[in-house]
Design a protein around this motif. Structure first.
Motif, PDB file in Angstrom:
ATOM      1  N   ASN A   1       0.794  -1.235   0.089  1.00 15.73           N
ATOM      2  CA  ASN A   1      -0.187  -0.058   0.212  1.00 15.73           C
ATOM      3  C   ASN A   1       0.973   1.317   0.004  1.00 15.73           C
ATOM      4  O   ASN A   1       1.059   2.211   1.129  1.00 15.73           O
ATOM      5  CB  ASN A   1      -0.958  -0.049   1.303  1.00 15.73           C
TER       6      ASN A   1
ATOM      7  N   ASP B   1      -6.110  -5.251  -7.854  1.00 11.59           N
ATOM      8  CA  ASP B   1      -7.202  -4.220  -7.339  1.00 11.59           C
ATOM      9  C   ASP B   1      -8.221  -3.963  -8.748  1.00 11.59           C
ATOM     10  O   ASP B   1      -9.244  -3.175  -8.490  1.00 11.59           O
ATOM     11  CB  ASP B   1      -6.963  -2.998  -6.773  1.00 11.59           C
TER      12      ASP B   1
ATOM     13  N   LYS C   1      -4.939   1.438 -12.496  1.00  4.40           N
ATOM     14  CA  LYS C   1      -4.231   1.141 -11.472  1.00  4.40           C
ATOM     15  C   LYS C   1      -3.435   0.189 -11.630  1.00  4.40           C
ATOM     16  O   LYS C   1      -3.705  -1.176 -12.007  1.00  4.40           O
ATOM     17  CB  LYS C   1      -5.022   0.902  -9.988  1.00  4.40           C
TER      18      LYS C   1
ATOM     19  N   SER D   1     -11.613   4.295  -7.366  1.00  4.79           N
ATOM     20  CA  SER D   1     -11.055   3.203  -6.261  1.00  4.79           C
ATOM     21  C   SER D   1     -12.420   2.524  -5.526  1.00  4.79           C
ATOM     22  O   SER D   1     -12.504   1.250  -5.592  1.00  4.79           O
ATOM     23  CB  SER D   1     -10.079   3.260  -5.425  1.00  4.79           C
ATOM     24  N   ASP D   2     -13.543   3.289  -5.192  1.00  2.62           N
ATOM     25  CA  ASP D   2     -14.558   2.794  -4.617  1.00  2.62           C
ATOM     26  C   ASP D   2     -15.376   1.854  -5.555  1.00  2.62           C
ATOM     27  O   ASP D   2     -15.992   0.864  -5.305  1.00  2.62           O
ATOM     28  CB  ASP D   2     -15.500   3.863  -4.093  1.00  2.62           C
TER      29      ASP D   2
ATOM     30  N   TYR E   1     -14.142   0.555  -8.386  1.00  5.02           N
ATOM     31  CA  TYR E   1     -13.343  -0.704  -8.912  1.00  5.02           C
ATOM     32  C   TYR E   1     -13.287  -1.663  -7.592  1.00  5.02           C
ATOM     33  O   TYR E   1     -13.605  -2.952  -7.896  1.00  5.02           O
ATOM     34  CB  TYR E   1     -11.970  -0.350  -8.982  1.00  5.02           C
ATOM     35  N   ALA E   2     -13.420  -1.339  -6.541  1.00  8.69           N
ATOM     36  CA  ALA E   2     -13.562  -1.994  -5.328  1.00  8.69           C
ATOM     37  C   ALA E   2     -14.901  -3.076  -5.450  1.00  8.69           C
ATOM     38  O   ALA E   2     -14.870  -4.119  -5.089  1.00  8.69           O
ATOM     39  CB  ALA E   2     -13.452  -1.577  -4.135  1.00  8.69           C
ATOM     40  N   LYS E   3     -16.112  -2.261  -5.678  1.00  6.53           N
ATOM     41  CA  LYS E   3     -17.256  -3.036  -5.491  1.00  6.53           C
ATOM     42  C   LYS E   3     -17.377  -3.771  -6.858  1.00  6.53           C
ATOM     43  O   LYS E   3     -17.837  -4.863  -6.827  1.00  6.53           O
ATOM     44  CB  LYS E   3     -18.335  -1.820  -5.970  1.00  6.53           C
TER      45      LYS E   3
ATOM     46  N   LEU F   1     -14.894  -5.343  -8.507  1.00  4.38           N
ATOM     47  CA  LEU F   1     -14.151  -6.458  -7.880  1.00  4.38           C
ATOM     48  C   LEU F   1     -14.832  -7.429  -7.028  1.00  4.38           C
ATOM     49  O   LEU F   1     -14.609  -8.761  -7.161  1.00  4.38           O
ATOM     50  CB  LEU F   1     -12.672  -5.979  -7.412  1.00  4.38           C
ATOM     51  N   GLU F   2     -15.497  -6.866  -6.024  1.00  4.39           N
ATOM     52  CA  GLU F   2     -16.134  -7.533  -5.022  1.00  4.39           C
ATOM     53  C   GLU F   2     -17.231  -8.583  -5.693  1.00  4.39           C
ATOM     54  O   GLU F   2     -17.173  -9.777  -5.410  1.00  4.39           O
ATOM     55  CB  GLU F   2     -16.768  -6.635  -3.986  1.00  4.39           C
TER      56      GLU F   2
END
Length: 174
Positions: free
Chosen positions: A8, A59, A83, A128-129, A131-133, A135-136
């Motif tokens: 990180n 990510d 990213k 990033s929020d 992409y995180a969703k 990916l989840e």
């Protein structure tokens, strides 16, 4: 080549410099400028001939690359927030312009050029929020479910918002 474990720690890019790479039609690197080599930490020899995905950060949702490949393989250009993962495990965010390269005689796609520039912290927070969703959802339900979520997300932004429009707008307005 083994991928590094992500850490990180963000690599801060010089806003006055561009990262440039070229691939063949299959996504294998054929050219990298010096700044690309400097930022990603791989040598030119480690990069050339290898898939561009060598720098893909875990990510990143697969749906983003699916949409990119669908677009550029049709000879259309596309922009996206990406990213990337450096050799030492650090990451860097870029706004990338993907362009198809064609054979001047046949018009056949022979490769792709990607030019990248830095983006604002605000954009990376927004994306990033999302992409995180995505990916989840991909991990739990697969890429089709991720695509359905993304389409609903874009529709919520406006009737005719496509992934391409969203990427261009997020970069312009944030």
């Amino acid at each position: 080549m083994k991928k590094p474990a992500p850490i990180n720690e963000e690599i801060v890019l010089d806003p006055k410099r561009y990262i440039v790479s070229e691939t063949d039609e299959h996504g294998k690197l054929t050219f990298c400028n010096d700044y690309f080599i400097e930022i990603c930490g791989y040598s030119k020899e480690e990069l050339l001939g290898n898939p561009h995905s060598i720098i893909r950060h875990p990510d990143m949702p697969k749906i983003v690359f699916k949409l990119l490949w669908e677009t550029i393989s049709q000879g259309k250009n596309i922009n996206a927030v990406i990213k990337n993962l450096a050799k030492d495990g650090r990451y860097y965010w870029v706004f990338t312009e993907f362009e198809s390269r064609r054979d001047t005689d046949t018009g056949k796609i022979i490769g792709y050029t990607a030019s990248r520039k830095t983006i604002s912290k605000h954009v990376t927070e927004i994306i990033s929020d999302l992409y995180a969703k995505l990916l989840e959802i991909e991990k739990a339900e697969g890429i089709e479910a991720s695509e359905a979520y993304l389409n609903a997300y874009l529709k919520d932004k406006g009737e005719d918002i496509t992934f391409q429009n969203f990427m261009e707008n997020i970069h312009k307005f944030y």
